[in-house]
Design a protein around this motif. Sequence first.
Motif, PDB file in Angstrom:
ATOM      1  N   LYS A 141      63.034   4.844  43.450  1.00 59.47           N
ATOM      2  CA  LYS A 141      62.761   6.223  43.835  1.00 59.47           C
ATOM      3  C   LYS A 141      63.270   6.505  45.244  1.00 59.47           C
ATOM      4  CE  LYS A 141      59.006   9.633  44.019  1.00 59.47           C
ATOM      5  NZ  LYS A 141      57.546   9.848  43.804  1.00 59.47           N
ATOM      6  N   ALA A 142      63.195   5.493  46.133  1.00 58.24           N
ATOM      7  CA  ALA A 142      63.644   5.657  47.520  1.00 58.24           C
ATOM      8  C   ALA A 142      65.155   5.488  47.656  1.00 58.24           C
ATOM      9  CB  ALA A 142      62.924   4.653  48.417  1.00 58.24           C
ATOM     10  N   GLY A 143      65.817   5.110  46.559  1.00 61.09           N
ATOM     11  CA  GLY A 143      67.262   4.893  46.621  1.00 61.09           C
ATOM     12  C   GLY A 143      67.640   3.662  47.404  1.00 61.09           C
ATOM     13  N   HIS A 144      66.769   2.668  47.351  1.00 58.79           N
ATOM     14  CA  HIS A 144      66.950   1.450  48.135  1.00 58.79           C
ATOM     15  C   HIS A 144      67.035   0.255  47.203  1.00 58.79           C
ATOM     16  CE1 HIS A 144      66.576  -1.612  51.139  1.00 58.79           C
ATOM     17  NE2 HIS A 144      65.317  -1.890  50.889  1.00 58.79           N
ATOM     18  N   ASP A 145      68.109  -0.513  47.295  1.00 55.45           N
ATOM     19  CA  ASP A 145      68.283  -1.693  46.460  1.00 55.45           C
ATOM     20  C   ASP A 145      67.418  -2.822  47.010  1.00 55.45           C
ATOM     21  OD1 ASP A 145      69.192  -3.617  44.704  1.00 55.45           O
ATOM     22  OD2 ASP A 145      71.021  -4.032  45.830  1.00 55.45           O
ATOM     23  N   GLY A 146      66.252  -3.024  46.418  1.00 56.84           N
ATOM     24  CA  GLY A 146      65.289  -3.966  46.962  1.00 56.84           C
ATOM     25  C   GLY A 146      65.604  -5.411  46.645  1.00 56.84           C
ATOM     26  N   ARG A 147      65.485  -6.258  47.666  1.00 55.44           N
ATOM     27  CA  ARG A 147      65.690  -7.700  47.508  1.00 55.44           C
ATOM     28  C   ARG A 147      64.331  -8.385  47.522  1.00 55.44           C
ATOM     29  NH1 ARG A 147      70.507  -7.933  51.903  1.00 55.44           N
ATOM     30  NH2 ARG A 147      69.294  -6.161  52.682  1.00 55.44           N
ATOM     31  N   LEU A 148      63.976  -8.992  46.399  1.00 52.70           N
ATOM     32  CA  LEU A 148      62.658  -9.589  46.229  1.00 52.70           C
ATOM     33  C   LEU A 148      62.680 -11.078  46.527  1.00 52.70           C
ATOM     34  CD1 LEU A 148      61.491  -7.874  42.911  1.00 52.70           C
ATOM     35  CD2 LEU A 148      61.099  -7.111  45.267  1.00 52.70           C
ATOM     36  N   LEU A 149      61.679 -11.522  47.269  1.00 48.47           N
ATOM     37  CA  LEU A 149      61.427 -12.947  47.457  1.00 48.47           C
ATOM     38  C   LEU A 149      60.218 -13.317  46.605  1.00 48.47           C
ATOM     39  CD1 LEU A 149      61.778 -13.347  51.346  1.00 48.47           C
ATOM     40  CD2 LEU A 149      63.521 -13.773  49.591  1.00 48.47           C
ATOM     41  N   ALA A 150      60.353 -14.348  45.813  1.00 55.70           N
ATOM     42  CA  ALA A 150      59.248 -14.800  44.971  1.00 55.70           C
ATOM     43  C   ALA A 150      58.445 -15.867  45.706  1.00 55.70           C
ATOM     44  CB  ALA A 150      59.779 -15.358  43.661  1.00 55.70           C
ATOM     45  N   ARG A 151      57.165 -15.606  45.919  1.00 53.38           N
ATOM     46  CA  ARG A 151      56.256 -16.603  46.476  1.00 53.38           C
ATOM     47  C   ARG A 151      55.975 -17.634  45.381  1.00 53.38           C
ATOM     48  NH1 ARG A 151      50.943 -17.199  48.470  1.00 53.38           N
ATOM     49  NH2 ARG A 151      50.955 -17.381  50.731  1.00 53.38           N
ATOM     50  N   ILE A 152      56.154 -18.915  45.662  1.00 55.39           N
ATOM     51  CA  ILE A 152      55.982 -19.947  44.638  1.00 55.39           C
ATOM     52  C   ILE A 152      54.970 -20.992  45.098  1.00 55.39           C
ATOM     53  CG2 ILE A 152      58.302 -19.621  43.682  1.00 55.39           C
ATOM     54  CD1 ILE A 152      59.181 -22.125  45.250  1.00 55.39           C
ATOM     55  N   PHE A 153      54.483 -21.757  44.126  1.00 52.75           N
ATOM     56  CA  PHE A 153      53.555 -22.838  44.444  1.00 52.75           C
ATOM     57  C   PHE A 153      53.691 -23.936  43.404  1.00 52.75           C
ATOM     58  CE2 PHE A 153      51.276 -20.469  41.261  1.00 52.75           C
ATOM     59  CZ  PHE A 153      50.522 -21.410  40.574  1.00 52.75           C
ATOM     60  N   ALA A 154      53.243 -25.131  43.804  1.00 55.34           N
ATOM     61  CA  ALA A 154      53.222 -26.275  42.893  1.00 55.34           C
ATOM     62  C   ALA A 154      52.027 -27.144  43.252  1.00 55.34           C
ATOM     63  CB  ALA A 154      54.518 -27.076  42.987  1.00 55.34           C
ATOM     64  N   ALA A 155      51.682 -28.056  42.369  1.00 54.79           N
ATOM     65  CA  ALA A 155      50.571 -28.970  42.634  1.00 54.79           C
ATOM     66  C   ALA A 155      50.835 -29.731  43.925  1.00 54.79           C
ATOM     67  CB  ALA A 155      50.424 -29.943  41.465  1.00 54.79           C
ATOM     68  N   GLY A 156      49.812 -29.812  44.771  1.00 56.41           N
ATOM     69  CA  GLY A 156      49.940 -30.521  46.031  1.00 56.41           C
ATOM     70  C   GLY A 156      50.291 -29.637  47.208  1.00 56.41           C
ATOM     71  N   ASP A 157      50.671 -28.387  46.948  1.00 54.67           N
ATOM     72  CA  ASP A 157      50.974 -27.468  48.038  1.00 54.67           C
ATOM     73  C   ASP A 157      49.703 -27.114  48.808  1.00 54.67           C
ATOM     74  OD1 ASP A 157      53.592 -27.510  47.327  1.00 54.67           O
ATOM     75  OD2 ASP A 157      53.710 -25.419  46.671  1.00 54.67           O
ATOM     76  N   ILE A 158      49.894 -26.716  50.048  1.00 49.96           N
ATOM     77  CA  ILE A 158      48.777 -26.376  50.933  1.00 49.96           C
ATOM     78  C   ILE A 158      48.764 -24.871  51.183  1.00 49.96           C
ATOM     79  CG2 ILE A 158      47.866 -26.619  53.281  1.00 49.96           C
ATOM     80  CD1 ILE A 158      49.101 -29.422  53.338  1.00 49.96           C
ATOM     81  N   PHE A 159      47.591 -24.268  51.048  1.00 48.91           N
ATOM     82  CA  PHE A 159      47.418 -22.865  51.407  1.00 48.91           C
ATOM     83  C   PHE A 159      46.116 -22.722  52.183  1.00 48.91           C
ATOM     84  CE2 PHE A 159      50.009 -22.714  47.555  1.00 48.91           C
ATOM     85  CZ  PHE A 159      51.053 -21.890  47.978  1.00 48.91           C
ATOM     86  N   TYR A 160      46.106 -21.844  53.163  1.00 49.71           N
ATOM     87  CA  TYR A 160      44.841 -21.509  53.794  1.00 49.71           C
ATOM     88  C   TYR A 160      43.951 -20.812  52.762  1.00 49.71           C
ATOM     89  CZ  TYR A 160      47.166 -22.381  58.265  1.00 49.71           C
ATOM     90  OH  TYR A 160      47.843 -22.959  59.301  1.00 49.71           O
ATOM     91  N   THR A 213      58.538 -28.215  47.628  1.00 47.60           N
ATOM     92  CA  THR A 213      58.503 -27.278  46.499  1.00 47.60           C
ATOM     93  C   THR A 213      59.642 -26.273  46.610  1.00 47.60           C
ATOM     94  OG1 THR A 213      56.107 -27.510  46.251  1.00 47.60           O
ATOM     95  CG2 THR A 213      57.101 -25.510  45.356  1.00 47.60           C
ATOM     96  N   LEU A 214      59.877 -25.763  47.821  1.00 52.41           N
ATOM     97  CA  LEU A 214      61.005 -24.857  48.043  1.00 52.41           C
ATOM     98  C   LEU A 214      62.323 -25.541  47.716  1.00 52.41           C
ATOM     99  CD1 LEU A 214      60.105 -23.107  51.434  1.00 52.41           C
ATOM    100  CD2 LEU A 214      60.022 -22.091  49.149  1.00 52.41           C
ATOM    101  N   ARG A 215      62.466 -26.783  48.163  1.00 49.46           N
ATOM    102  CA  ARG A 215      63.724 -27.503  47.943  1.00 49.46           C
ATOM    103  C   ARG A 215      63.987 -27.700  46.446  1.00 49.46           C
ATOM    104  NH1 ARG A 215      66.624 -31.295  51.062  1.00 49.46           N
ATOM    105  NH2 ARG A 215      64.918 -31.540  52.559  1.00 49.46           N
ATOM    106  N   ARG A 216      62.951 -28.124  45.714  1.00 50.99           N
ATOM    107  CA  ARG A 216      63.138 -28.359  44.278  1.00 50.99           C
ATOM    108  C   ARG A 216      63.451 -27.056  43.541  1.00 50.99           C
ATOM    109  NH1 ARG A 216      58.673 -31.848  45.227  1.00 50.99           N
ATOM    110  NH2 ARG A 216      57.231 -30.235  44.470  1.00 50.99           N
TER     111      ARG A 216
END
Length: 398
Positions: A141-160, A213-216
């Motif tokens: 609608k804004a006429g903007h080609d949006g570039r999406l980053l996907a937040r990912i996770f895997a077993a063993g990852d750390i999050f607050y 996880t990012l690397r894989r």
Amino acid sequence: MFLDTLRRRNPALIEAAIRLHQENLLPANSYVIDTDAVERNARIMRQAADRAGLRIFGMTKQMGRNASFCAALIRGGITEAVAVDMECARATRRAGMGLGHIGHLVQVPRAEAGAAAAMRPRYWTIFNSEKAEEAGTAMKKAGHDGRLLARIFAAGDIFYKGHEGGFPAQDIVAVAERLDRIEGARFAGITTFPAQLFDAKTKSIKPTANTQTLRRAAEALAKAGRKDIEINAPGTTSSIIFGALKDVGATQCEPGHGLTGTTPLHALEDLPEIPAVAYVSEVSHLHQGRAYCFGGGLYIDPVFPDYDVKAVVSSEPTSAASALLSVDIPPPAAIDYYGMIDASGRAKPRVGDSVVFGFRPQAFVTRAYVAGISGISTGEPRLETIHDSYGHPVTWPA
């Protein structure tokens, strides 16, 4: 914890803060920013990022999105911000920064997707398909080609705690294909947080499991024929880790505390960035051997174990050890109406004295003012701006 470093590496900031406070130009309960030092730090980081081939976005929440802080980043070569939430996006845009990244720590609420798209963010992180659809619809609608980053996770990852969320990393190829089918958006890359953390045992910055996880995930995307994958890897960022970020494949960095020399490692080592922020209060009253100073921004980051909190207490500009006094800070569960200064020794605080702390701040979660001071490096400090913690200008005196 950070007051020792501030007294040693940038005592002029403490002295300028006391002078301006005693002249009634600076209110109590203020985070004060040395904008000359911030500009210097930003330039160091921009140059280091360029050498490592990293795109750099500035995180401004720690400094309450203050306009003088943002202007110093721009002068130092960091022209785009990462917005932790929509208030952050609005404040940094008001300050003249481009919006480099939105949606990571805090997803964009549905009703505000249109407003976010209108700001034309360079990257927009999403945690699920529903948020991707909202972003795509708004950006079309804004006429903007949006570039999406996907937040990912895997077993063993750390999050607050409370930061969890994202797509399963093993599904990233299918996720990328799904995002590419959304009108108004396209898949651009992957992200996580935190990608690196301070290790108290070794007193060093170490990559988390999230980095692997990012690397894989990047390897899987490359194997599927994807090229030019953006890898956003924020967390405990100073210029000395940019080489390590490049080595793990990162393409983007997002310094926050590094811009004011207040990452955990800055408290232990003299890194290229110098300390550029202090917290200023004022003695309100005396009671039974204690001097009470105004609170509102008494934020102790739990990155370190409990320690003896000290402050410089004086009516004259100084950073001398003789002006250091211990201060009892209310626990996080209590409202910080006051800090309690030990007045039982030889030093006797007086009502109206300035009280200067060295915190690792998160100004946006406090009710403190945030003030920018320029000219400290030349010995002619000048108050530039005072904002509230949302980045709105404040008239002073009120």
